[in-house]
Structure formats: structure tokens, C-alpha cells
Write an enzyme that holds these catalytic residues in place. Structure first.
Site, PDB file in Angstrom:
ATOM      1  N   GLU A 138      -7.345  -1.200  -6.072  1.00  0.00           N
ATOM      2  CA  GLU A 138      -6.787  -2.234  -5.195  1.00  0.00           C
ATOM      3  C   GLU A 138      -7.843  -3.284  -4.813  1.00  0.00           C
ATOM      4  OE1 GLU A 138      -3.810  -0.890  -2.371  1.00  0.00           O
ATOM      5  OE2 GLU A 138      -3.826   1.098  -3.271  1.00  0.00           O
TER       6      GLU A 138
ATOM      7  N   ASP B 109       5.456  -0.650   0.944  1.00  0.00           N
ATOM      8  CA  ASP B 109       4.150  -0.147   0.515  1.00  0.00           C
ATOM      9  C   ASP B 109       3.380   0.345   1.746  1.00  0.00           C
ATOM     10  OD1 ASP B 109       1.984   0.581  -1.001  1.00  0.00           O
ATOM     11  OD2 ASP B 109       1.711  -1.350  -1.985  1.00  0.00           O
TER      12      ASP B 109
HETATM   13  C1  BGC Z   1      -4.489   5.800   0.260  1.00  0.00           C
HETATM   14  C2  BGC Z   1      -3.866   5.107  -0.916  1.00  0.00           C
HETATM   15  C3  BGC Z   1      -3.290   3.838  -0.480  1.00  0.00           C
HETATM   16  C4  BGC Z   1      -4.322   3.039   0.263  1.00  0.00           C
HETATM   17  C5  BGC Z   1      -3.752   1.785   0.793  1.00  0.00           C
HETATM   18  C6  BGC Z   1      -5.484   4.898   0.924  1.00  0.00           C
HETATM   19  O1  BGC Z   1      -6.047   5.504   2.047  1.00  0.00           O
HETATM   20  O2  BGC Z   1      -5.108   6.967  -0.142  1.00  0.00           O
HETATM   21  O3  BGC Z   1      -2.883   5.873  -1.512  1.00  0.00           O
HETATM   22  O4  BGC Z   1      -2.859   3.153  -1.591  1.00  0.00           O
HETATM   23  O5  BGC Z   1      -4.868   3.756   1.331  1.00  0.00           O
HETATM   24  O6  BGC Z   1      -4.756   0.969   1.297  1.00  0.00           O
HETATM   25  C1  BGC Z   2      -0.456   0.794  -3.228  1.00  0.00           C
HETATM   26  C2  BGC Z   2       0.690   1.320  -4.044  1.00  0.00           C
HETATM   27  C3  BGC Z   2       0.758   2.816  -3.950  1.00  0.00           C
HETATM   28  C4  BGC Z   2       0.809   3.238  -2.506  1.00  0.00           C
HETATM   29  C5  BGC Z   2       0.846   4.730  -2.309  1.00  0.00           C
HETATM   30  C6  BGC Z   2      -0.429   1.341  -1.847  1.00  0.00           C
HETATM   31  O1  BGC Z   2      -1.512   0.891  -1.118  1.00  0.00           O
HETATM   32  O2  BGC Z   2      -0.395  -0.600  -3.189  1.00  0.00           O
HETATM   33  O3  BGC Z   2       0.567   0.901  -5.375  1.00  0.00           O
HETATM   34  O4  BGC Z   2       1.881   3.274  -4.643  1.00  0.00           O
HETATM   35  O5  BGC Z   2      -0.314   2.731  -1.829  1.00  0.00           O
HETATM   36  O6  BGC Z   2      -0.364   5.313  -2.596  1.00  0.00           O
END
Ligand code: BGC
Ligand code: BGC
Length: 593
Positions: free
Chosen positions: A487, A298
Site C-alpha cells: 500500500e 475498505d
Molecule cells: C492491516 C492490513 C490493512 C492495513 C490498512 C494493516 O494494519 O494489517 O490488512 O490493509 O492495516 O492500512
Molecule cells: C486494503 C485492501 C485490503 C484490506 C483488508 C485495506 O487496507 O486496501 O486491499 O483488502 O485492507 O486487509
């Protein structure tokens, strides 16, 4: 292309033979490149060529400027084109989070989030939603969706609760299976789609207050708010039996259903980062469960393993991570893994195993034969057919929790007071992971609102944002919503609705005879202080871009059929899940009308 054997390009040969042939010709740099995934805002297409990059992704909000479907397609194609211009011409695969429709693309239809789909219990609806989503992803020339989430959220305070179909493992398993089937059957000729079961494993089982995002990963580009993250990315403190029973089961079904990538969870299990968990990734997932696809890390998560980045890379790859989501620091990752192989800290065999898995999946998808997809599919984005499906989705996910004194259905002879910003706000109905990572209020994309829908049913409508009105209406429809989040930014210590929301309900109550409360939220919210003021209560979840469709439920044109897939708590003491037995609206509750 020069000095290259072309057995691997022969579509008539078995995939294993093609993979062996290709692998035998690859340099270490080409192999490590395949194991690398960078984020589109950080990597120019030339670097995909220079570093033999295996995959590029759009993170949440990783959109082209201007954000149009056609620009998406051009953006993705530029990366794939660069990859096909390398010595061996191995196509890159582009990944997106299309978790409720192709949700980063402006104008794409936004479907209900998984929490609503879980309440629908309608596997056919979910199949068709996923199929529609796959078509739009492919139309933008991307082949990989980081979906379905097979999380089984056990604590509603978690900011990702809405990404899970249910707090119940069986429901998650059944609904995610239907999603996967739809996703893998776009029914567009030979074009294929890669799904991703996430987040392996136990992401939904973390303990409130256990999140520890290491200081060193907050440096650089990763700007998460460490004070807000309380349970997301935390520690799942349960024994192996419970981990397997509650959280692992959906993966067994997903693998049987053809999922070919699995994303590792940011979280820990009993103090060990999942990204370093060799036992779960290699012994259990790849060994015992026989998963032959590839494992993706991830977002920057391997960086969390240790303060020393070299240790991070060695531990993650040796634990069994094949594709490394290193959004910003792909050059450092490549350099570090190269060193680790030269030092013998990561074996050639491990590298070959990872690359073999990635290439196998790329061959299965037909990427080598057809890296570019027919432009005409762009017409699926925001099509009438998809909007109709999203309307159906909004209607089948809306859950009727209470209906007293025949408050519902409404009829068009009644005067209606509609109240609350959310009644006329597309962004609030869509929630997180819409156009941007966190989502936001406002007219962020094309769509309709509940107010639009009510106006289609009745000419006798007054709209008041704060609930005040000059005359008393027969019925009030108050819509409240959570501010969108994604998140850990959505981790929330108190799920009571806000004082402002209570005030809105009280104000509207004084201006109508009967009151219908509609809630847009990513999880059950505590409404105990106002529930007696409401004649009817509807959990609309996060219905998406076609929220006007809910008016058909209100006016009795389509029935309410959904059932809670999470228990609706009435006090914070009922959290986490094991304490929710005394809540009045248990999982399965939902009135039909
Ligand atoms: C991204 C997301 C990602 C997240 C993780 C963001 O800056 O745009 O896609 O899931 O960071 O913390
Ligand atoms: C998230 C994922 C996601 C990834 C890409 C991560 O921070 O936990 O679910 O697929 O970012 O955006």
C-alpha cells in the site's frame, strides 16, 4: 434456536424466498450485525455471538500463533461456530487477502504477484493459480478472498502497482477475468468461494501528492505513516469519461463473470471520498451496472469521510456500503448505525437492502448448509502440486528485457558468480502481502531461491553477497530487489535503483566476463546508469516462494515468453503513464529465448 420459522433453512426453496423469510424474522440488532465486519485480533468469538457479527477478517499479518494451516482453520472455525450459535444461526463469513496464494499462512505456496501474471499474458496459468489459491483458502475454512484487484495503475510511484496486472485496461480486464474464473471454480464438491473486485473505483488513477489522510483517523489503532503516503488513497483527478474508460471497464466484466462482492477504494474522485460516493456506488454500480451482490468498505475507510463519526456512518451506508469493514471499532459502529436508524438518518429500507444482499450471497455460497469445510483439504497448503504451479508461474512471468552477445542461455561449463542478497532471500522474492502486511526480507516462509536453482544446474558456482570474488567468473548473475512494501508505505518518489545496488553491479562486473541482471520488484525501476554494464536484464517481478525455478530460464531449459504489461521507464520524467511514450522498453516488449 427458538421461535424461529425455518423456511430459510430449506435448501430446496428459492434463495429469494429464503432471504425474505429470514429477513422478516430479524431484529434491527441482528440486521446491523450482519452489516459489520471486525478484524480477528480485535474481536473474540463470543462477541460474534453477542453482536450477531456478519463477517470477520484477517488483515495483512492477521495470523494465529503459531502460524500453521491447522491453527488457521481452528481460528476461523471458532468465529463461524460462534455465529451459528445465535438465535437465527446465520453463519459469519471469514475474509482474507490471499492476493498471491494464501499469503498470510506460513508454509503456503506463494505465487507471483499480479504484475508478473500480467506479463505472462497466460490466462490458463492465472486460472490455475487462482483455483489453487481458492482451495487453500477454503481449506482454512474461509470463503471470501479480497481479490482480484482490478486496479489499472497509471503511476509507477504507487506502492500498489504490483497488485495491478497492467497499466492497460484491456489486459487488466482479461487477466482479472481469468483469475476470477479460477477462484470461483475450486472444484471441491459443493464448496464455493466469494471473490471481491477492488478497489472501486479509480484506485490506480490517483495523482502524486494528493493523498490527505485525515488527522482524526491517525488516532486510535491506525498507524499509517502520513508522510510516506503520497499517491495511495489519493485523489483521482480525471473526468467521468476517462474514469469509466480506464478504471470502470474491468468491473463490468467481473460482474458478468460472477463476482459477488466489490470493495470500495480508500481514494477520492475529484475530491470526494469514494466511500461517500453515492452516485458511483448506488447509481452506477448497483443501478446502471446491475450489481446485485454486496459492497464492502475498505479498512477503517468510512472513518475518513468526516471528523464526526456519526456523519461517516450515515454517509457511507447511504452511499451504498453494505458490509462495513470496521476492524477495531465494531461496537462503536453498531451503536452509531443503530442511532442513525432510530433518528431516521438511515432508512429501514437501506438496512434491509444491505442485509438482503449479504444474506443472498451467503445462501448462494451454501454457507448455511455447509459452514465447516472438510479438513482433508489442508493438504493443499504447500503441496507439491502447488509448488510446481508456482515454479511454472515464476518461469512464465520472468521478462527478458535485454540479451546481448548471447549472454543467455548459460551452460554448465561456465563458472558463475552469483551476487546480491536477493539471490538467496525468500522474503525479497515474495514482496509485500507475505506472512505480514508489509512483507520482509529473510527466510519468512518455506521456499527456494534463485541461488538454490543455479546450484542445481552447475557445480561451478561462487556466491558473494557484495559481488567481490577472488577469481574472475565467466558469467555473473546479480540479483537486486526492492525492500518489500504494501500500500502507501511503498509510495516512492524516486524509482532509480539505489547507489548501493549500482555499486553491487559495478563490483560484480569487474569480476565476470558477462553479466546478467535479475530484478525483483513491484514495478519497473530505472536502471539507466547500469544498463550498459549488463549483457542481459531480466525483470523477475515478485516471483514468490519458488524463485529457484528461474534458473531453468537462465540455463535455457524453459523459454522466456513474458511481455511487459507496464512500460519500463528510463527516467522519472516519463511518469505518470501518459508521459512514457519515449521509454525504450514499451509495454509489450519482451525477448523470447
Ligand atoms: C492491516 C492490513 C490493512 C492495513 C490498512 C494493516 O494494519 O494489517 O490488512 O490493509 O492495516 O492500512
Ligand atoms: C486494503 C485492501 C485490503 C484490506 C483488508 C485495506 O487496507 O486496501 O486491499 O483488502 O485492507 O486487509
Amino acid at each position: 434456536m427458538q421461535n424461529v420459522n425455518t423456511i430459510y433453512q430449506d435448501v430446496n426453496r428459492p434463495i429469494a424466498e429464503r432471504v425474505d423469510d429470514l429477513l422478516s424474522q430479524m431484529t434491527l440488532a441482528e440486521k446491523i450485525g450482519q452489516m459489520t465486519q471486525a478484524e480477528k485480533d480485535s474481536i473474540p468469538p463470543e462477541d460474534v455471538k453477542t453482536y450477531f457479527i456478519g463477517s470477520v477478517l484477517s488483515g495483512g499479518g492477521g495470523v494465529p500463533d503459531p502460524n500453521t494451516p491447522a491453527n488457521w482453520r481452528e481460528m476461523v472455525k471458532a468465529y463461524i461456530k460462534a455465529s451459528t450459535e445465535t438465535r437465527l444461526g446465520i453463519p459469519a463469513i471469514y475474509g482474507v487477502d490471499a492476493v498471491h496464494g494464501h499469503n498470510n499462512v506460513a508454509g503456503a505456496t506463494i505465487f507471483p504477484h499480479n504484475i508478473g501474471l500480467g506479463a505472462s499474458r497466460d490466462t490458463d496459468l492465472i486460472y490455475r493459480t487462482a483455483q489453487a489459491t481458492a482451495r487453500t483458502i477454503l481449506a482454512t475454512n474461509s470463503h471470501w478472498n479480497f481479490s482480484p484487484a482490478v486496479s489499472v495503475p497509471q503511476d509507477l510511484r504507487w506502492g500498489r502497482t504490483y497488485e495491478g496486472y497492467s497499466e492497460d485496461t484491456d489486459i487488466v480486464t482479461e487477466m482479472s477475468q481469468a483469475y476470477l474464473e479460477g477462484l470461483l471454480n475450486p472444484d471441491l464438491g459443493d464448496v464455493k468461494m466469494l471473490g471481491c473486485a477492488k478497489h472501486f473505483v479509480g484506485d490506480g488513477g490517483t495523482t502524486w501528492g494528493s493523498t490527505k489522510i485525515p488527522k482524526w483517523t491517525l488516532l486510535g489503532n491506525w498507524q499509517v505513516n502520513e508522510d510516506v503516503f503520497q499517491i495511495d488513497q489519493g485523489d483521482t483527478q480525471i473526468d467521468e469519461d476517462e474514469l469509466r474508460r480506464v478504471h470502470l471497464t474491468p468491473y463490468i466484466t467481473a460482474i458478468a463473470g460472477g463476482v459477488r462482492s466489490v470493495m470500495v477504494s480508500h481514494s477520492m474522485w475529484n475530491g470526494v471520498k469514494m466511500h461517500a460516493h453515492k452516485y458511483m456506488i448506488t447509481d452506477v454500480l448497483k443501478g446502471e451496472m446491475g450489481f446485485t451482490g454486496f459492497v464492502v468498505s475498505d479498512w477503517m475507510s468510512i472513518n475518513q469521510i468526516d471528523e464526526d463519526y456519526y456523519v461517516c456512518v450515515v454517509k457511507a451506508v447511504n452511499a451504498g456500503v453494505d458490509m462495513n469493514m470496521v476492524p477495531y471499532d465494531y461496537k462503536l459502529f453498531i451503536e452509531t448505525l443503530t442511532k442513525a436508524v432510530q433518528n431516521g438518518d438511515v432508512s429501514q429500507d437501506r438496512i434491509d437492502d444491505a442485509v438482503r444482499r449479504i444474506l443472498t450471497v451467503k445462501f448462494e455460497l451454501g454457507l448455511f448448509e455447509q459452514p465447516f469445510i472438510d479438513e482433508s483439504y489442508l493438504s493443499y497448503l504447500g503441496s507439491d502440486e502447488h509448488r510446481a504451479l508456482a515454479r511454472e508461474g515464476a518461469q512464465k512471468t520472468a521478462t527478458l528485457l535485454k540479451n546481448e552477445d548471447v549472454a543467455l542461455p548459460l551452460n554448465n561449463t561456465q563458472s558463475v558468480l552469483v551476487a546480491g542478497q536477493a539471490a538467496d532471500d525468500i522474503g525479497l522474492a515474495c514482496g509485500g502481502w507475505t506472512i505480514s502486511w508489509q512483507g520482509s526480507a529473510g527466510a519468512i516462509t518455506t521456499g527456494t531461491t534463485l541461488l538454490d536453482g543455479i546450484r542445481q544446474h552447475s557445480d561451478n558456482v561462487v556466491y558473494s553477497v557484495d559481488g567481490n570474488a577472488d577469481t574472475k567468473a565467466d558469467v555473473g548473475v546479480v540479483v537486486i530487489a526492492e525492500i518489500p512494501y504494501a500500500e502507501g508505505e511503498g509510495d516512492c518518489a524516486d524509482l532509480n535503483i539505489t547507489d548501493e545496488q549500482k555499486q553491487l553491479i559495478k563490483t560484480a562486473r569487474a569480476n565476470c566476463d558477462k553479466l546478467v541482471l535479475v530484478i525483483y520488484s513491484g514495478r519497473p525501476l530505472i536502471i539507466e546508469d547500469v544498463v550498459a554494464d549488463c549483457d542481459a536484464v531480466i525483470a523477475g517481478w515478485l516471483p514468490g516462494s519458488e524463485a529457484s525455478a528461474l534458473a531453468d530460464n537462465l540455463f535455457g531449459v524453459v523459454p522466456f515468453t513474458a511481455k511487459l504489461s507496464y512500460t519500463w521507464i528510463d527516467s522519472m520524467e516519463q511518469l505518470p503513464r501518459k508521459n512514457n511514450g519515449s521509454a525504450k522498453w514499451q509495454i509489450g516488449h519482451g525477448l523470447t529465448l
